[in-house]
Write a protein that holds these residues in place. Structure first.
Motif, PDB file in Angstrom:
ATOM      1  N   GLU A  71       0.848  -1.190   0.000  1.00 37.48           N
ATOM      2  CA  GLU A  71       0.000   0.000   0.000  1.00 37.48           C
ATOM      3  C   GLU A  71       0.888   1.247   0.000  1.00 37.48           C
ATOM      4  O   GLU A  71       1.906   1.287   0.685  1.00 37.48           O
ATOM      5  CB  GLU A  71      -0.852  -0.042   1.278  1.00 37.48           C
ATOM      6  N   HIS A 103     -10.806   7.009   6.762  1.00 38.55           N
ATOM      7  CA  HIS A 103     -12.155   6.462   6.568  1.00 38.55           C
ATOM      8  C   HIS A 103     -12.504   5.502   7.706  1.00 38.55           C
ATOM      9  O   HIS A 103     -13.599   5.556   8.271  1.00 38.55           O
ATOM     10  CB  HIS A 103     -12.271   5.764   5.211  1.00 38.55           C
ATOM     11  N   GLU A 104     -11.548   4.613   8.066  1.00 43.98           N
ATOM     12  CA  GLU A 104     -11.809   3.632   9.123  1.00 43.98           C
ATOM     13  C   GLU A 104     -11.954   4.282  10.496  1.00 43.98           C
ATOM     14  O   GLU A 104     -12.841   3.902  11.268  1.00 43.98           O
ATOM     15  CB  GLU A 104     -10.659   2.610   9.173  1.00 43.98           C
ATOM     16  N   ARG A 141      -7.312   5.537   3.654  1.00 45.55           N
ATOM     17  CA  ARG A 141      -8.029   4.389   4.224  1.00 45.55           C
ATOM     18  C   ARG A 141      -8.185   4.546   5.731  1.00 45.55           C
ATOM     19  O   ARG A 141      -9.282   4.345   6.283  1.00 45.55           O
ATOM     20  CB  ARG A 141      -7.270   3.088   3.900  1.00 45.55           C
ATOM     21  N   ASP A 185      -2.355   6.169   0.083  1.00 49.19           N
ATOM     22  CA  ASP A 185      -3.547   5.309   0.094  1.00 49.19           C
ATOM     23  C   ASP A 185      -3.860   4.834   1.517  1.00 49.19           C
ATOM     24  O   ASP A 185      -5.017   4.764   1.922  1.00 49.19           O
ATOM     25  CB  ASP A 185      -3.367   4.104  -0.829  1.00 49.19           C
ATOM     26  N   LYS A 239     -13.978  10.978   4.123  1.00 53.35           N
ATOM     27  CA  LYS A 239     -13.096  10.922   2.965  1.00 53.35           C
ATOM     28  C   LYS A 239     -12.278  12.209   2.988  1.00 53.35           C
ATOM     29  O   LYS A 239     -12.835  13.294   3.171  1.00 53.35           O
ATOM     30  CB  LYS A 239     -13.913  10.833   1.676  1.00 53.35           C
TER      31      LYS A 239
END
Length: 128
Positions: free
Chosen positions: A43, A54-55, A51, A47, A60
């Motif tokens: 990754e 978001h988690e 991610r 990125d 976003k």
């Protein structure tokens, strides 16, 4: 020796920085940090950061400038931080105890984790 890369987002809105209070592990719980986390194998740093936001926050983000270089953490780990803006959603403490928006004059009002503290000083230049 493999270096563990941890990424962090300096999410800025209206001249204020989003700070997140750790819930775990026990030795870091209660400390304040930039949202983010470990980069998974294969990754990219960017990125991974999108991610993780978001988690952890349910949002976003769009990444901006990289802040400094590799900030040392514990043995074998470095922190890489980017400024970020919200693209979608309102941050929620999904994996943290609390979230706070801090203005430039409020950055010292929370107990930042030692690894994040030098970055906080660098981020002040981006705030109001």
């Amino acid at each position: 020796m493999t270096i563990n890369i941890v990424v962090g987002a300096a999410i800025i809105r209206d001249g204020r920085l989003l700070a997140a209070q750790r819930a775990e592990p026990a030795e870091l719980a209660g400390g304040w940090e930039f949202p983010g986390g470990k980069v998974d194998s294969g990754e990219s740093d960017e990125d991974a950061l999108v991610r993780e936001c978001h988690e952890e926050l349910g949002v976003k983000v769009a990444l901006g400038d990289r802040v400094g270089g590799d900030w040392p953490l514990s043995a074998g780990s470095v922190l890489r931080v980017w400024t970020a803006g919200l693209v979608e959603g309102e941050p929620r403490a999904l994996e943290h105890l609390e979230l706070r928006w801090l203005g430039r004059d409020e950055l010292g009002t929370v107990g930042w984790l030692p690894g994040d503290l030098p970055v906080v000083e660098a981020i002040a230049a981006y705030l109001g």
